[in-house]
Design a protein around this motif. Sequence first.
Motif, PDB file in Angstrom:
ATOM      1  N   SER A   1     -11.693 -11.748   7.021  1.00 47.22           N
ATOM      2  CA  SER A   1     -10.428 -10.977   6.910  1.00 47.22           C
ATOM      3  C   SER A   1     -11.220 -10.090   8.258  1.00 47.22           C
ATOM      4  O   SER A   1      -9.968  -9.972   8.995  1.00 47.22           O
ATOM      5  CB  SER A   1      -9.066 -11.338   6.609  1.00 47.22           C
ATOM      6  OG  SER A   1      -8.808 -10.819   5.543  1.00 47.22           O
ATOM      7  N   LYS A   2     -11.434  -9.235   7.158  1.00 43.68           N
ATOM      8  CA  LYS A   2     -11.220  -7.871   7.647  1.00 43.68           C
ATOM      9  C   LYS A   2     -12.662  -8.133   8.627  1.00 43.68           C
ATOM     10  O   LYS A   2     -12.528  -6.737   9.317  1.00 43.68           O
ATOM     11  CB  LYS A   2     -11.833  -6.790   6.668  1.00 43.68           C
ATOM     12  CG  LYS A   2     -10.750  -6.900   5.394  1.00 43.68           C
ATOM     13  CD  LYS A   2      -9.562  -5.956   6.085  1.00 43.68           C
ATOM     14  CE  LYS A   2      -8.416  -5.263   5.083  1.00 43.68           C
ATOM     15  NZ  LYS A   2      -7.380  -4.955   5.736  1.00 43.68           N
TER      16      LYS A   2
ATOM     17  N   SER B   1      -8.922 -11.057  11.818  1.00 43.91           N
ATOM     18  CA  SER B   1      -7.296 -10.279  10.400  1.00 43.91           C
ATOM     19  C   SER B   1      -6.321 -11.065  10.831  1.00 43.91           C
ATOM     20  O   SER B   1      -5.925 -11.679  11.620  1.00 43.91           O
ATOM     21  CB  SER B   1      -7.483  -9.219  11.717  1.00 43.91           C
ATOM     22  OG  SER B   1      -6.247  -8.274  11.304  1.00 43.91           O
ATOM     23  N   GLY B   2      -5.291 -10.567   9.625  1.00 46.42           N
ATOM     24  CA  GLY B   2      -4.388 -11.643   9.510  1.00 46.42           C
ATOM     25  C   GLY B   2      -4.536 -12.769   8.480  1.00 46.42           C
ATOM     26  O   GLY B   2      -3.475 -13.551   7.890  1.00 46.42           O
TER      27      GLY B   2
ATOM     28  N   ASN C   1      -6.324 -12.925   5.651  1.00 43.82           N
ATOM     29  CA  ASN C   1      -5.446 -12.565   4.369  1.00 43.82           C
ATOM     30  C   ASN C   1      -4.082 -12.335   3.821  1.00 43.82           C
ATOM     31  O   ASN C   1      -4.323 -12.327   3.031  1.00 43.82           O
ATOM     32  CB  ASN C   1      -6.152 -10.885   3.861  1.00 43.82           C
ATOM     33  CG  ASN C   1      -5.351  -9.909   4.577  1.00 43.82           C
ATOM     34  OD1 ASN C   1      -4.119 -10.101   5.541  1.00 43.82           O
ATOM     35  ND2 ASN C   1      -6.133  -8.113   4.586  1.00 43.82           N
TER      36      ASN C   1
ATOM     37  N   ASP D   1     -12.308  -2.897   3.608  1.00 39.63           N
ATOM     38  CA  ASP D   1     -11.474  -2.120   4.668  1.00 39.63           C
ATOM     39  C   ASP D   1     -12.689  -1.520   4.597  1.00 39.63           C
ATOM     40  O   ASP D   1     -14.213  -0.666   6.471  1.00 39.63           O
ATOM     41  CB  ASP D   1     -10.408  -0.901   4.570  1.00 39.63           C
ATOM     42  CG  ASP D   1      -9.211  -1.929   4.916  1.00 39.63           C
ATOM     43  OD1 ASP D   1      -9.148  -2.906   5.739  1.00 39.63           O
ATOM     44  OD2 ASP D   1      -8.102  -1.089   3.909  1.00 39.63           O
TER      45      ASP D   1
ATOM     46  N   THR E   1       3.058  -3.230   5.162  1.00 34.88           N
ATOM     47  CA  THR E   1       1.644  -2.969   4.904  1.00 34.88           C
ATOM     48  C   THR E   1       2.198  -2.566   2.670  1.00 34.88           C
ATOM     49  O   THR E   1       1.076  -2.194   1.873  1.00 34.88           O
ATOM     50  CB  THR E   1       0.452  -2.027   4.902  1.00 34.88           C
ATOM     51  OG1 THR E   1      -0.410  -2.308   4.511  1.00 34.88           O
ATOM     52  CG2 THR E   1       1.311  -0.674   5.327  1.00 34.88           C
TER      53      THR E   1
ATOM     54  N   GLY F   1      -1.227  -6.439   7.888  1.00 38.05           N
ATOM     55  CA  GLY F   1      -2.814  -6.937   8.930  1.00 38.05           C
ATOM     56  C   GLY F   1      -1.473  -8.076   9.963  1.00 38.05           C
ATOM     57  O   GLY F   1      -2.268  -7.937  10.538  1.00 38.05           O
TER      58      GLY F   1
ATOM     59  N   SER G   1      -1.792  -7.232  14.120  1.00 37.24           N
ATOM     60  CA  SER G   1      -2.955  -7.997  14.689  1.00 37.24           C
ATOM     61  C   SER G   1      -2.171  -8.816  16.360  1.00 37.24           C
ATOM     62  O   SER G   1      -2.406  -8.442  16.523  1.00 37.24           O
ATOM     63  CB  SER G   1      -3.167  -9.210  14.515  1.00 37.24           C
ATOM     64  OG  SER G   1      -3.785  -8.687  13.114  1.00 37.24           O
TER      65      SER G   1
ATOM     66  N   SER H   1      -8.522  -1.859  13.820  1.00 36.98           N
ATOM     67  CA  SER H   1      -7.959  -2.569  13.308  1.00 36.98           C
ATOM     68  C   SER H   1      -8.571  -1.803  11.655  1.00 36.98           C
ATOM     69  O   SER H   1      -7.974  -1.458  10.294  1.00 36.98           O
ATOM     70  CB  SER H   1      -7.644  -4.119  13.093  1.00 36.98           C
ATOM     71  OG  SER H   1      -8.641  -4.472  12.702  1.00 36.98           O
TER      72      SER H   1
ATOM     73  N   PHE I   1      -6.045   0.047   8.999  1.00 29.32           N
ATOM     74  CA  PHE I   1      -5.765  -0.227   7.702  1.00 29.32           C
ATOM     75  C   PHE I   1      -6.733   0.856   6.610  1.00 29.32           C
ATOM     76  O   PHE I   1      -6.639   0.530   5.527  1.00 29.32           O
ATOM     77  CB  PHE I   1      -6.136  -1.291   7.049  1.00 29.32           C
ATOM     78  CG  PHE I   1      -5.774  -2.417   7.977  1.00 29.32           C
ATOM     79  CD1 PHE I   1      -4.392  -2.409   7.263  1.00 29.32           C
ATOM     80  CD2 PHE I   1      -4.938  -3.145   9.176  1.00 29.32           C
ATOM     81  CE1 PHE I   1      -3.087  -2.752   8.192  1.00 29.32           C
ATOM     82  CE2 PHE I   1      -4.578  -4.235   9.400  1.00 29.32           C
ATOM     83  CZ  PHE I   1      -3.175  -3.905   9.162  1.00 29.32           C
TER      84      PHE I   1
END
Length: 263
Positions: free
Chosen positions: A33-34, A38-39, A41, A69, A162, A169, A173, A190, A194
């Motif tokens: 996801s990173k 993204s999202g 996770n 990250d 968060t 995330g 996003s 992003s 993060f």
Amino acid sequence: MDTMTVTDTMTLWHLTGWEFAALALAALLVGFSKTAVSGANTVSLAIFAAVLPARASTGILLPVLIAGDVLAVLTYRRHAHWPTLWRLFPAVGVGVVIGTVFLVWADDAVVRTSIGVILLFMAGVTVWRRRQAEAAERPAEAGPRTGRVKTRSYGVLGGFTTMVANAGGPVMSMYLLSAGFRKLGFLGTSAFFFLIVNVSKLPFSAGLGLIDGHSLLLDAALVVFVVPGAFLGKWAVSRINQRLFERLVIAATVVGGLQLLLA
């Protein structure tokens, strides 16, 4: 509260093989996801909360996210849009403080429901806004179209989500997509966002008793699985076009929100 959290983390040593495998898969998804969607996770968040005590799971997941990250920053560091980050950070700080206070009294059910509703609302707003703007020509790279009220609103929500559930995330996003970021600008901005926010959360999480020596030992075992996930994401993102990328981000947000509401 701290005593209960430490007691919860002690149960980590009684994980079955299947439970550890599920956590390893979740860690791999964090890496993916990173560096790709993204999202996504939020699926990892749901797995951690299902396998581990819900409150303790947020502290255990945090160092895994930070590892992802770091890999994302190393991959996309040249594509970050710093003016956007500087505008976001003050509001995010407010959201983190509010989230910390919220965690002092909120139970797991309240946290899950609150975050799930926010994520679904943000996904709906983003889809609506993008359909209205479909005819408009988008900027070629990370040129954000954001007002102060919008930036502050998303920043506070991102900081809050968060902090309470590592679920910022999807909120961010939605903000970056609605601002008109292209794929690489999205991922680079992003990534730095993060990394900075998650590192700043460490003292808050430790103060709440969500991170201790036992949880860090489990993290050391799980971080190994973040690396192949990050490489898989880097391989995949170059094969995903912009429209599919945006749809995947929104879909991951909706799935994450539904998982939190139905858990």
